[in-house]
Write an enzyme that holds these catalytic residues in place. Structure first.
Site, PDB file in Angstrom:
ATOM      1  N   HIS A 176      13.622   2.864   3.542  1.00 41.22           N
ATOM      2  CA  HIS A 176      13.460   3.794   2.410  1.00 41.22           C
ATOM      3  C   HIS A 176      12.186   4.601   2.643  1.00 41.22           C
ATOM      4  O   HIS A 176      11.077   4.143   2.365  1.00 41.22           O
ATOM      5  CB  HIS A 176      13.382   3.025   1.099  1.00 41.22           C
ATOM      6  CG  HIS A 176      13.678   3.874  -0.115  1.00 41.22           C
ATOM      7  ND1 HIS A 176      13.603   5.250  -0.100  1.00 41.22           N
ATOM      8  CD2 HIS A 176      14.048   3.531  -1.391  1.00 41.22           C
ATOM      9  CE1 HIS A 176      13.912   5.724  -1.295  1.00 41.22           C
ATOM     10  NE2 HIS A 176      14.185   4.705  -2.097  1.00 41.22           N
ATOM     11  N   ASN A 179      11.717   9.731  -1.838  1.00 37.18           N
ATOM     12  CA  ASN A 179      11.621   9.610  -3.298  1.00 37.18           C
ATOM     13  C   ASN A 179      10.265   9.159  -3.823  1.00 37.18           C
ATOM     14  O   ASN A 179      10.173   8.532  -4.884  1.00 37.18           O
ATOM     15  CB  ASN A 179      12.722   8.694  -3.833  1.00 37.18           C
ATOM     16  CG  ASN A 179      14.106   9.151  -3.399  1.00 37.18           C
ATOM     17  OD1 ASN A 179      14.931   8.348  -2.993  1.00 37.18           O
ATOM     18  ND2 ASN A 179      14.366  10.452  -3.442  1.00 37.18           N
ATOM     19  N   TYR A 181       8.125   6.944  -2.644  1.00 34.31           N
ATOM     20  CA  TYR A 181       7.685   5.578  -2.364  1.00 34.31           C
ATOM     21  C   TYR A 181       6.763   5.564  -1.140  1.00 34.31           C
ATOM     22  O   TYR A 181       6.380   6.627  -0.625  1.00 34.31           O
ATOM     23  CB  TYR A 181       8.888   4.657  -2.232  1.00 34.31           C
ATOM     24  CG  TYR A 181       9.686   4.593  -3.515  1.00 34.31           C
ATOM     25  CD1 TYR A 181       9.109   4.099  -4.683  1.00 34.31           C
ATOM     26  CD2 TYR A 181      10.992   5.061  -3.575  1.00 34.31           C
ATOM     27  CE1 TYR A 181       9.815   4.065  -5.883  1.00 34.31           C
ATOM     28  CE2 TYR A 181      11.713   5.026  -4.756  1.00 34.31           C
ATOM     29  CZ  TYR A 181      11.119   4.527  -5.918  1.00 34.31           C
ATOM     30  OH  TYR A 181      11.816   4.500  -7.097  1.00 34.31           O
TER      31      TYR A 181
END
Length: 351
Positions: A176, A179, A181
């Site tokens: 990930h 977004n 993060y």
């Protein structure tokens, strides 16, 4: 049967995996793990009901305790968590599904209540002003800058999470990197103010993401590693900067050197364009520099998804909330049956 054959045609993801169709179940945080962040039997049933997708990407799964930013998310750093996920992968594989785990560290998008009173870590010391999602009225606040030694530890934690995911039976991992993060925080000037080898220039700002990819690739094989990115899509209080496009251009070109499984668009609106990206959409920007498999995501219609694949704008397409509302989404689309609309009340259960 309809004539949208491109959506339902097989796709060779890597030497070992052929996806049964081009439809991907997008990662979606559900916050329904058991104590100690252990996946449940109900989660195994939830994912197994959706194995008609060519590829399932799990909800974000934290790589270590200080990666948490939401309640009841699953982890992948203890034996109990690995065993819990093994129930999920066994259930998915029993129905001939393919499943990748999304491995996750939220960075500054956390709160001391999740971290034994410690400040969230981030590339640089920053302040977030908004409310913690699913956090019972808590608000974000200060984060602290990670040290070089801590960066090395984080890279090792990502690699260990990737190895743990393979031990749990996953077909691969999606890092990930989107977004707002942790990895995304390194990629934007708004959140990365570093003056060392991890900040100040496109190659330095992309370094952490590339080192995580390399560490995971060396740990489990590059063909099992993917990454989600959001050059635009400014979530979690990241503000766009025209210089960011150069960081992502450098990163995407560098990713071409590695034979990773795919890059996945981290955006919820496929029509949104960004002036910082030359008035391009997120997916089109990624496609212009990255030459490997691209998964588009962003509230596509069936017709728009088919057109994008037919026009080589992307290779696979991810649907999120439609999969929550319709476990049999692929079958419904294939036969042009009515699709149930998502409603927020559906988030209260794991069906």
């Amino acid at each position: 049967m309809n004539n949208n054959n491109s959506l339902f045609s097989p796709y060779q993801l890597n030497q070992a995996l052929v996806l049964k169709n081009r439809i991907v179940m997008a990662p979606m945080t559900r916050s329904m793990a058991a104590d100690q962040f252990v996946p449940t039997a109900q989660m195994a049933e939830y994912y197994a009901r959706r194995t008609d997708a060519g590829l399932i990407v799990t909800e974000g799964t934290i790589i270590r305790p200080d990666a948490q930013g939401y309640p009841a998310v699953p982890g992948i750093y203890t034996k109990a968590q690995i065993n819990g996920w093994r129930r999920v992968t066994d259930a998915v594989h029993a129905k001939r599904g393919v499943i990748f785990m999304q491995i996750w560290h939220v960075g500054r998008v956390s709160h001391p209540s999740y971290l034994n009173g410690e400040l969230p870590l981030a590339p640089s010391a920053t302040v977030m002003m908004g409310r913690v999602k699913r956090g019972e009225g808590m608000t974000h606040g200060e984060s602290r800058a990670v040290t070089l030694a801590e960066i090395n530890d984080l890279i090792a934690s990502y690699a260990q999470a990737a190895k743990n995911a393979i031990e749990a039976g996953f077909d691969g991992v999606e890092i990930h990197g989107a977004n707002g993060y942790l990895i995304d925080q390194f990629l934007h000037y708004h959140t990365n103010h570093r003056t060392d080898r991890y900040g100040g220039s496109p190659n330095n700002m992309a370094r952490f993401a590339l080192e995580v990819v390399k560490a995971c690739g060396e740990a489990i094989g590059y063909e099992r590693v993917a990454i989600r990115l959001s050059p635009g899509a400014y979530l979690n209080e990241i503000i766009g900067d025209a210089r960011d496009s150069l960081v992502f251009e450098y990163l995407l070109k560098a990713l071409n050197v590695f034979s990773i499984a795919y890059v996945h668009t981290g955006d919820d609106d496929n029509t949104r364009t960004y002036s910082e990206l030359g008035n391009s959409t997120t997916t089109a920007f990624i496609r212009s520099f990255y030459k490997g498999t691209l998964i588009a995501c962003g509230n596509y219609s069936q017709e728009g998804a088919k057109a994008g694949i037919d026009n080589n704008a992307f290779d696979l397409v991810a649907f999120g909330r439609p999969f929550i509302a319709n476990p049999d989404l692929v079958n419904l689309l294939r036969h042009q049956h009515p699709v149930q609309q998502f409603d927020a009340s559906m988030l209260s259960t794991l069906y």
